[in-house]
Design a protein around this motif. Structure first.
Motif, short mmCIF file in Angstrom:
data_model
loop_
_atom_site.label_atom_id
_atom_site.label_comp_id
_atom_site.label_asym_id
_atom_site.label_seq_id
_atom_site.Cartn_x
_atom_site.Cartn_y
_atom_site.Cartn_z
N ALA A 97 8.39 65.16 29.82
CA ALA A 97 7.60 66.20 30.30
C ALA A 97 8.09 67.19 31.01
O ALA A 97 7.75 68.04 31.66
N ALA A 98 9.57 67.47 30.52
CA ALA A 98 10.44 68.58 31.22
C ALA A 98 9.77 69.83 31.20
O ALA A 98 9.70 70.64 32.25
N ARG A 99 9.45 70.37 30.14
CA ARG A 99 9.03 71.66 29.90
C ARG A 99 7.75 72.18 30.66
O ARG A 99 7.49 73.08 31.28
N ARG A 100 6.92 71.05 30.67
CA ARG A 100 5.48 71.33 31.31
C ARG A 100 5.64 71.17 32.82
O ARG A 100 5.00 71.85 33.32
N LEU A 101 6.42 70.18 33.20
CA LEU A 101 6.70 70.33 34.66
C LEU A 101 7.44 71.54 35.31
O LEU A 101 7.14 71.91 36.34
N ASP A 102 8.47 71.88 34.43
CA ASP A 102 9.10 72.90 34.74
C ASP A 102 8.49 74.48 34.94
O ASP A 102 8.84 75.20 35.60
N ALA A 103 7.27 74.31 34.01
CA ALA A 103 6.37 75.63 34.08
C ALA A 103 5.63 75.67 34.97
O ALA A 103 5.01 76.38 35.32
N ALA A 104 5.41 74.35 35.58
CA ALA A 104 4.51 74.35 36.88
C ALA A 104 5.13 74.40 38.18
O ALA A 104 6.17 73.66 38.17
N SER A 105 4.70 75.09 39.13
CA SER A 105 5.15 74.96 40.60
C SER A 105 4.61 73.61 41.29
O SER A 105 3.55 73.25 40.79
N VAL A 106 5.16 73.38 42.16
CA VAL A 106 4.76 72.25 43.12
C VAL A 106 3.45 72.45 43.60
O VAL A 106 2.48 71.56 43.81
N GLU A 107 3.16 73.98 43.95
CA GLU A 107 1.63 74.27 44.47
C GLU A 107 0.64 73.74 43.50
O GLU A 107 -0.38 72.96 43.83
N ILE A 108 0.87 74.44 42.09
CA ILE A 108 -0.05 74.03 41.04
C ILE A 108 0.00 72.51 40.93
O ILE A 108 -1.33 71.79 40.87
N TRP A 109 0.97 71.66 40.95
CA TRP A 109 0.83 70.27 40.69
C TRP A 109 0.15 69.42 41.86
O TRP A 109 -0.50 68.58 41.74
N LYS A 110 0.45 70.11 43.03
CA LYS A 110 0.06 69.38 44.36
C LYS A 110 -1.73 69.57 44.33
O LYS A 110 -2.37 68.80 44.53
N ARG A 111 -2.23 70.78 43.91
CA ARG A 111 -3.71 70.96 43.94
C ARG A 111 -4.50 70.24 42.54
O ARG A 111 -5.26 69.60 42.93
N ARG A 112 -3.58 69.92 41.83
CA ARG A 112 -4.09 69.04 40.67
C ARG A 112 -4.13 67.52 41.10
O ARG A 112 -4.93 66.58 40.78
N LEU A 113 -3.18 67.15 41.98
CA LEU A 113 -3.06 65.84 42.55
C LEU A 113 -3.83 65.44 43.74
O LEU A 113 -4.33 64.42 43.92
N MET A 114 -3.77 66.39 44.54
CA MET A 114 -4.52 66.15 46.06
C MET A 114 -5.68 67.04 46.02
O MET A 114 -5.86 68.20 45.91
N ARG A 115 -6.67 66.29 46.59
CA ARG A 115 -8.23 67.05 46.65
C ARG A 115 -8.49 67.33 48.09
O ARG A 115 -9.36 68.35 48.23
N SER A 116 -7.83 66.50 49.24
CA SER A 116 -8.11 66.99 50.63
C SER A 116 -7.36 67.91 51.13
O SER A 116 -6.33 67.83 50.89
#
Length: 348
Positions: free
Chosen positions: A138-157
């Motif tokens: 998933a390298a291309r997909r992960l590299d296209a996303a910032s940690v901020e976007i990734w964090k908001r998808r992962l963490m709800r609270s």
């Protein structure tokens, strides 16, 4: 003046430059190390305070840093554990609380959110090869996303996000929106996981050097002797197919090879003749440095220990993100250390 031809010139006498020089010297090569500052150590910098040593730069060593642990042992450098016994302070989303151990006081939902996110994070990082993260499925997909976007998808609270933000800023000196998720996961895997990067016991902040972290570089420099030249900032490098001439203040050295062991943005202060290839030059323009201001505050006594506190605090506010007990190993100097990082560091 022009020095005799040597096999390799190494620019920079930080840990990277000095270990490279030692490896080459042990292999029978002639080396010259040119350092702009009046000291070795780079981003490790230890000073004397009342007969003890305090670090103004990098200072911790943990069990997952196996090569540094082995090097410190080889050099005979003593370490001591970071004090972390007692209550810890948490200041997230405007709410202040305290807790014991490694589990922050976020409430049941916040803790569940943090734990589920941690498990997903570890599962994702297991699929990212440390040496070649770009080969991950998933390298291309992960590299296209910032940690901020990734964090908001992962963490709800908000609580889990606040704790993560504070820890992330201290580790990387950057905001989650400035780092790709792929690079973050590769870094975490290399360090044994995100928790290993941010915790004390059994983790990256577990030990400190009795003589300060700069003692590693000082010991390496002593082994290299006259090969290390201080106060010799490199201004220009003339390179050709069979070698290069390195021009520093008061000194020019001919060498077959040149190792540039300095932060990439500093390379743009060196004049290259002929210029670096366009792709390399563009890369240097796109590699930012993290932003960290380290603050050490000295006290007459460790009052926090007397009151049952560890000295550790975590905050998602606009100033200090993390503090730790920073007293010396012998107790002669009581101190706290705090970090202003990321956007706050650039503002200050």
């Amino acid at each position: 003046m022009t020095a005799p031809t040597t096999d390799t010139v190494i620019v920079g006498a930080g840990l990277a430059g000095l270990t490279a020089a030692r490896a080459l010297a042990r292999a029978g090569r002639r080396v010259a190390v040119l350092e702009a500052r009046e000291r070795v150590g780079g981003r490790t910098h230890s000073i004397d305070v009342d007969g003890s040593r305090l670090d103004l730069g990098g200072q911790w060593i943990g069990p997952t840093q196996t090569r540094m642990v082995a090097l410190a042992r080889e050099l005979g450098l003593a370490t001591f554990p970071t004090f972390h016994q007692g209550r810890k302070l948490l200041d997230v989303n405007g709410r202040r609380s305290h807790y014991d151990g490694a589990i922050p006081s976020l409430g049941a939902l916040g803790l569940l959110d943090l734990e589920l996110s941690r498990r997903i994070m570890e599962w994702q990082q297991s699929g990212v090869p440390t040496a070649a993260p770009h080969t991950a499925r998933a390298a291309r997909r992960l590299d296209a996303a910032s940690v901020e976007i990734w964090k908001r998808r992962l963490m709800r609270s908000r609580g889990a996000r606040g704790v993560f933000d504070a820890a992330f800023r201290v580790v990387f000196g950057a905001e989650p929106a400035e780092v790709s998720a792929l690079w973050f996961l590769a870094y975490c895997r290399a360090g044994g996981g995100f928790l290993k990067l941010v915790e004390v016991e059994g983790a990256a902040q577990e030990q400190r050097f009795v003589g300060g972290a700069q003692s590693v570089a000082d010991a390496l420099a002593r082994q290299l002797g006259d090969a290390v030249r201080l106060q010799a900032p490199v201004r220009a490098i003339s390179w050709r197919p069979d070698g290069a001439t390195v021009h520093a203040d008061g000194l020019s050295v001919d060498a077959r090879h040149v190792v540039l062991a300095i932060p990439p943005p500093l390379l743009r202060r060196i004049a290259f003749d002929p210029p670096l290839p366009p792709a390399r030059d563009q890369l240097l323009q796109r590699i930012p440095m993290g932003a960290t201001i380290k603050c050490v505050v000295r006290y007459a006594r460790p009052f926090w220990r007397d009151a049952g506190w560890s000295g550790e605090a975590v905050s998602d506010g606009d100033l200090l993100s993390v503090t730790y007990d920073n007293s010396t190993h012998d107790g002669r100097v009581a101190a706290l250390v705090g970090f202003i990082v990321g956007a706050a560091a650039r503002a200050w």
